[in-house]
Structure formats: structure tokens, C-alpha cells
Motif scaffolding. Structure first.
Motif, PDB file in Angstrom:
ATOM      1  N   ASP A  64      -7.577   2.998   7.983  1.00 41.32           N
ATOM      2  CA  ASP A  64      -8.754   2.487   7.279  1.00 41.32           C
ATOM      3  C   ASP A  64      -9.282   1.236   7.977  1.00 41.32           C
ATOM      4  O   ASP A  64     -10.480   1.094   8.209  1.00 41.32           O
ATOM      5  CB  ASP A  64      -8.400   2.139   5.830  1.00 41.32           C
ATOM      6  CG  ASP A  64      -8.204   3.355   4.953  1.00 41.32           C
ATOM      7  OD1 ASP A  64      -8.009   4.460   5.499  1.00 41.32           O
ATOM      8  OD2 ASP A  64      -8.230   3.207   3.724  1.00 41.32           O
ATOM      9  N   LEU A 106      -2.607   2.139   6.186  1.00 38.88           N
ATOM     10  CA  LEU A 106      -3.771   1.275   6.029  1.00 38.88           C
ATOM     11  C   LEU A 106      -4.399   0.950   7.378  1.00 38.88           C
ATOM     12  O   LEU A 106      -5.589   0.632   7.458  1.00 38.88           O
ATOM     13  CB  LEU A 106      -3.364  -0.022   5.311  1.00 38.88           C
ATOM     14  CG  LEU A 106      -4.488  -0.990   4.944  1.00 38.88           C
ATOM     15  CD1 LEU A 106      -5.467  -0.348   3.982  1.00 38.88           C
ATOM     16  CD2 LEU A 106      -3.915  -2.275   4.358  1.00 38.88           C
ATOM     17  N   CYS A 162      -9.214  -5.931   2.922  1.00 41.78           N
ATOM     18  CA  CYS A 162      -9.536  -5.649   4.322  1.00 41.78           C
ATOM     19  C   CYS A 162     -10.793  -6.403   4.735  1.00 41.78           C
ATOM     20  O   CYS A 162     -10.849  -7.024   5.802  1.00 41.78           O
ATOM     21  CB  CYS A 162      -9.735  -4.148   4.524  1.00 41.78           C
ATOM     22  SG  CYS A 162      -8.235  -3.146   4.345  1.00 41.78           S
ATOM     23  N   PRO A 219       0.798  -1.222   0.000  1.00 39.77           N
ATOM     24  CA  PRO A 219       0.000   0.000   0.000  1.00 39.77           C
ATOM     25  C   PRO A 219       0.827   1.266   0.000  1.00 39.77           C
ATOM     26  O   PRO A 219       0.443   2.271  -0.582  1.00 39.77           O
ATOM     27  CB  PRO A 219      -0.816  -0.134   1.292  1.00 39.77           C
ATOM     28  CG  PRO A 219      -0.897  -1.596   1.545  1.00 39.77           C
ATOM     29  CD  PRO A 219       0.403  -2.152   1.061  1.00 39.77           C
TER      30      PRO A 219
END
Length: 432
Positions: A296, A293, A280, A225
Motif C-alpha cells: 500500500d 502494508l 501512511c 497491521p
């Protein structure tokens, strides 16, 4: 006109906003600018544009709204009445923008003059939380207005259903009843070549057959990411480069466009997957070091484990805005054996893990209730000031992890002994 860094496909925050534009403001015609190879990711109702073509430049000149998660085209001449919306690529963890002036390893090749010119053109910046708003105001100075409404790309977490999660797991080949660990390492600015910090094959051997690792960023595999959207010299900073998130299909819940590569045993290379949001949703727990990440993922209210490898080197080269040592989103392991111990002892999903995650989620996900994109459109396009109220944290219902709370997730004790070391409440020197 909507776009993401690097001319990639439909997705990220601009993708969530484009869908909200069509749903809430159907009088606005939308177009997505991407390289031709990614045109198939754009929804049929949205016009496709190829950067550099006459149609692209005409659309930029005539558009009322321009939405981007990175730097707008350097050749753009802003017209009177145009509205520029900068969505950013997520909540900042590593230092960004003007804060990198004294971080040469992280700011290699950065054009700070362009940064200042770019921020001066923005009208709005979408901010997931107060931390983001305060950080962007300092490191990306300009006369823009902060839209502190949540992270649009995580709206999907609130609308996903258990059957969506099951379909995604099946598409990824995750065996039923196993714990899916999403491993997301960050790019290390201080290394010329990236190398594996964890021996994932050893990890799954020690944890036993009930664990599968979805690896974002195996050496030589797909980009993690941080390379997709959080790395400055690859354009993680919205002003300084041309990176971005990978191509994506219109709906991250569809499972379409998935590309995974078995990396041996129960380690699956998902670096080429078009939707990090889908990964995810399909996973039961996130393991990361310094990837944003984690912000999130906290919105899913699923376990997060930090593998705080080389904290001194990372802090010296990049630096962080959040002291993960004193305010982690879950258990912290300093090395591979401690990480195995976190899972072997059950700490990854224990009561302490839940307490840490709850505090982290309250601070960084206050508005991530599934209506962030709607709030942006109602404010920017429809001119509304009375926006949908934020759903309280305890009233949100993201889909539960598939097996995280199952008694089957205990690591077998037979065979070679698992190290008894457990993670400390603090990791060394990761604070800002």
C-alpha cells in the motif's frame, strides 16, 4: 450489504467500495454490518446492521450484492441472483490459504474445509495487481472472476491534498519539521507472545530530535497491521478467521476518531488509530519487516526501509511470496544498528532507495491511481466493460511527504557516534 472481518467499523476495501456504490450507483441502497459499538463509524446515508439480529439476516437474504474482506457469515444461504464480492485484505506477502497446509505454525486452527466451501461461493475477487490475482487463484481456488483493478482502500492516497496531510500530522501531534517514521512490525506466528524487535526509544535517541516514530504494534499496545487484517489465525486469510481492520470513521482524511498514546519521548503508540491509510499519509517513511502494508505504502512513492529481523525463522514458519532479498522496496537493514546507519547516512531517501521503490511500485501498484473502487462498481454493478483508463505511474500525483526531502532531516553527528554500517543490497533468506 458491506462488512469487514470481526464486525468492525467502516473502512478497508469494503468501505471504499461502499462510498463508490453510493456515488456511482445511487439506485442501490447500501447497508453496513458491524457490532453496535462501531455503528458511529458508518456514514449517515448507509443503513446500520448488527450481526445476528433479524434485520441483519433479512438484509443478507434480500441483498443483491454482498461485499466483504474476510469470510462471509457461515450461516449465509446464497440466493439466486446474489453477487458475492471478496475484496481481500491487501496484497499477499506471507503465505496464505492452501499454501499453509505444510505451515502448522502459521495455520494453527485453520479450517481448510471451510476455506474451500467459502471460495466456491465467490463471484468476484478484487486484486490489486497481477501478483495478487495469480496468488489468490492458486490458494483460494474457485470459479470466481478476478477484478485486477487496484486496491480500493488506497484510492484516498491519490485524492489527498497537502493540507490534508498537514491536518493529519497536527492531529497526531507530529512536531512541524520532524521526520515521522511509521513503524509497522508483522505478527510472528512462531512466537507464543509477541516481543519488541526494535528498541524504539534507543532508535529515536540515536537519530536525534528531528525524528518521531509512529508505532503500530508496541508490546501491550494496539495491534499491528498484521493482526488487523493480514494474519491467518486471526482471520488475515479471508476464509479462516474473524479478525479484521479496526473501526474507522467514514473519511480517513478527516482526522476524526484518532486515538494515540504517547509511549515516552518521541515514540507514539498509534496501534488504536482507526485508519492505517491516514497514518501512511501523515508519515514520511515506512519501516517494516514483513508487513504487507509495504505494498500500500509504495503507492505513495515515499521511502520504505526494511528491517529484516529473524528472516530464517519467519521464512520457516510462514514463508513469503516475494523475495525481499533480491527485490526490496528500499534499503534493507539486518539489525538495529544497521537501521540507524540507514537513516544516519541518508540512504533511506537516497537515489538507490528511489530506484528500488520505483521498481517495486511498478510491479505492485500498476492500477493504484485513485479509481480502483470506481472500476469495480462500473464492472460489477453497472455492467460496463469500457472502464476508466489507468493513469500512468509518472502522471500520478500523491501528496508529497511533509519533510522527507528537507535538508533538516540529516541526523546530527554530535554526541555518541552512529554506527557506520549500512544496509546490504540483500537480506539473508527472505525469498519464497
Amino acid at each position: 450489504v458491506f462488512a469487514v472481518a470481526g464486525g468492525r467499523g467502516y473502512g478497508c476495501n469494503p468501505g471504499a467500495l461502499e462510498e463508490a456504490f453510493r456515488r456511482l450507483a445511487p439506485h442501490v441502497r447500501t447497508a453496513w454490518a458491524a457490532e453496535r459499538v462501531h455503528h458511529h463509524t458508518v456514514p449517515p446515508a448507509t443503513r446500520r446492521l448488527t450481526p445476528g439480529t433479524a434485520a441483519y439476516w433479512t438484509a443478507l437474504a434480500r441483498s443483491t450484492y454482498l461485499v466483504h474482506n474476510s469470510a462471509f457469515d457461515a450461516g449465509l444461504v446464497r440466493r439466486r441472483g446474489q453477487v458475492l464480492v471478496q475484496t481481500q485484505a491487501g496484497t499477499p506477502l506471507g503465505r496464505m490459504g492452501l499454501d499453509l497446509v505444510e505451515r502448522p505454525a502459521a495455520a494453527a486452527g485453520a479450517d481448510l474445509g471451510r476455506l474451500l466451501r467459502e471460495t466456491g461461493r465467490w463471484d468476484y475477487v478484487v486484486c490489486a495487481n497481477r501478483h495478487s490475482a495469480l496468488t489468490w487463484e492458486r490458494v483460494h481456488p474457485g470459479g470466481w472472476t478476478a477484478l485486477e483493478y487496484g486496491q480500493p482502500r488506497t484510492d484516498v492516497f491519490q485524492r489527498a491534498r497537502p493540507e490534508d496531510v498537514a491536518r493529519l500530522r497536527e492531529t497526531l501531534g507530529i512536531p512541524r519539521g520532524t521526520v515521522a517514521v511509521l513503524y509497522a512490525p508483522v505478527h510472528r506466528d512462531y512466537r507464543r507472545t509477541q516481543r519488541a524487535v526494535l528498541d524504539l526509544e534507543r532508535l529515536v535517541r540515536r537519530l536525534g530530535p528531528r525524528f518521531t516514530v509512529l508505532a503500530l504494534g508496541l508490546p501491550g499496545g494496539g495491534a499491528p497491521p498484521s493482526v488487523r487484517g493480514d494474519r491467518l489465525d486471526a482471520a488475515g486469510d479471508p476464509l479462516l478467521g474473524a479478525g479484521g481492520r479496526p473501526a474507522a470513521d467514514a473519511d480517513p482524511l478527516s482526522g476524526a476518531g484518532i486515538r494515540v498514546t504517547p509511549a515516552g519521548g518521541r515514540v507514539v503508540d498509534v496501534g488504536g488509530h482507526p485508519h492505517v491509510e491516514s497514518l501512511c499519509l501523515a508519515s514520511d517513511v515506512l519501516v517494516t519487516d514483513y508487513s504487507p502494508l509495504m505494498f500500500d505504502y509504495a503507492g505513495l512513492d515515499r521511502p520504505i526501509v526494511l528491517h529484516a529481523a529473524e528472516p530464517e525463522a519467519y521464512e520457516e514458519a510462514r514463508g513469503t511470496y516475494v523475495d525481499l532479498g533480491s527485490f526490496p522496496p528500499g534499503p534493507v537493514a539486518r539489525d538495529e544498528d544497521e537501521l540507524i546507519g540507514v537513516f544516519a547516512g541518508g540512504d533511506w531517501q537516497g537515489a538507490r532507495s528511489a530506484r528500488l521503490r520505483a521498481a517495486f511500485r511498478e510491479r505492485f501498484c500498476p492500477y493504484d491511481d485513485g479509481r480502483a473502487a470506481e472500476r469495480v462498481v462500473r464492472r460489477v454493478v453497472l455492467g460496463q466493460t469500457q472502464l476508466p483508463p489507468v493513469v500512468p505511474l509518472d502522471a500520478r500525483r500523491p501528496p508529497a511527504a511533509a519533510v522527507a526531502r528537507s535538508p533538516l532531516t540529516t541526523v546530527p553527528r554530535s554526541g555518541a557516534p552512529v554506527p557506520s554500517a549500512t544496509a546490504s543490497d540483500r537480506c539473508p533468506s527472505t525469498g519464497s
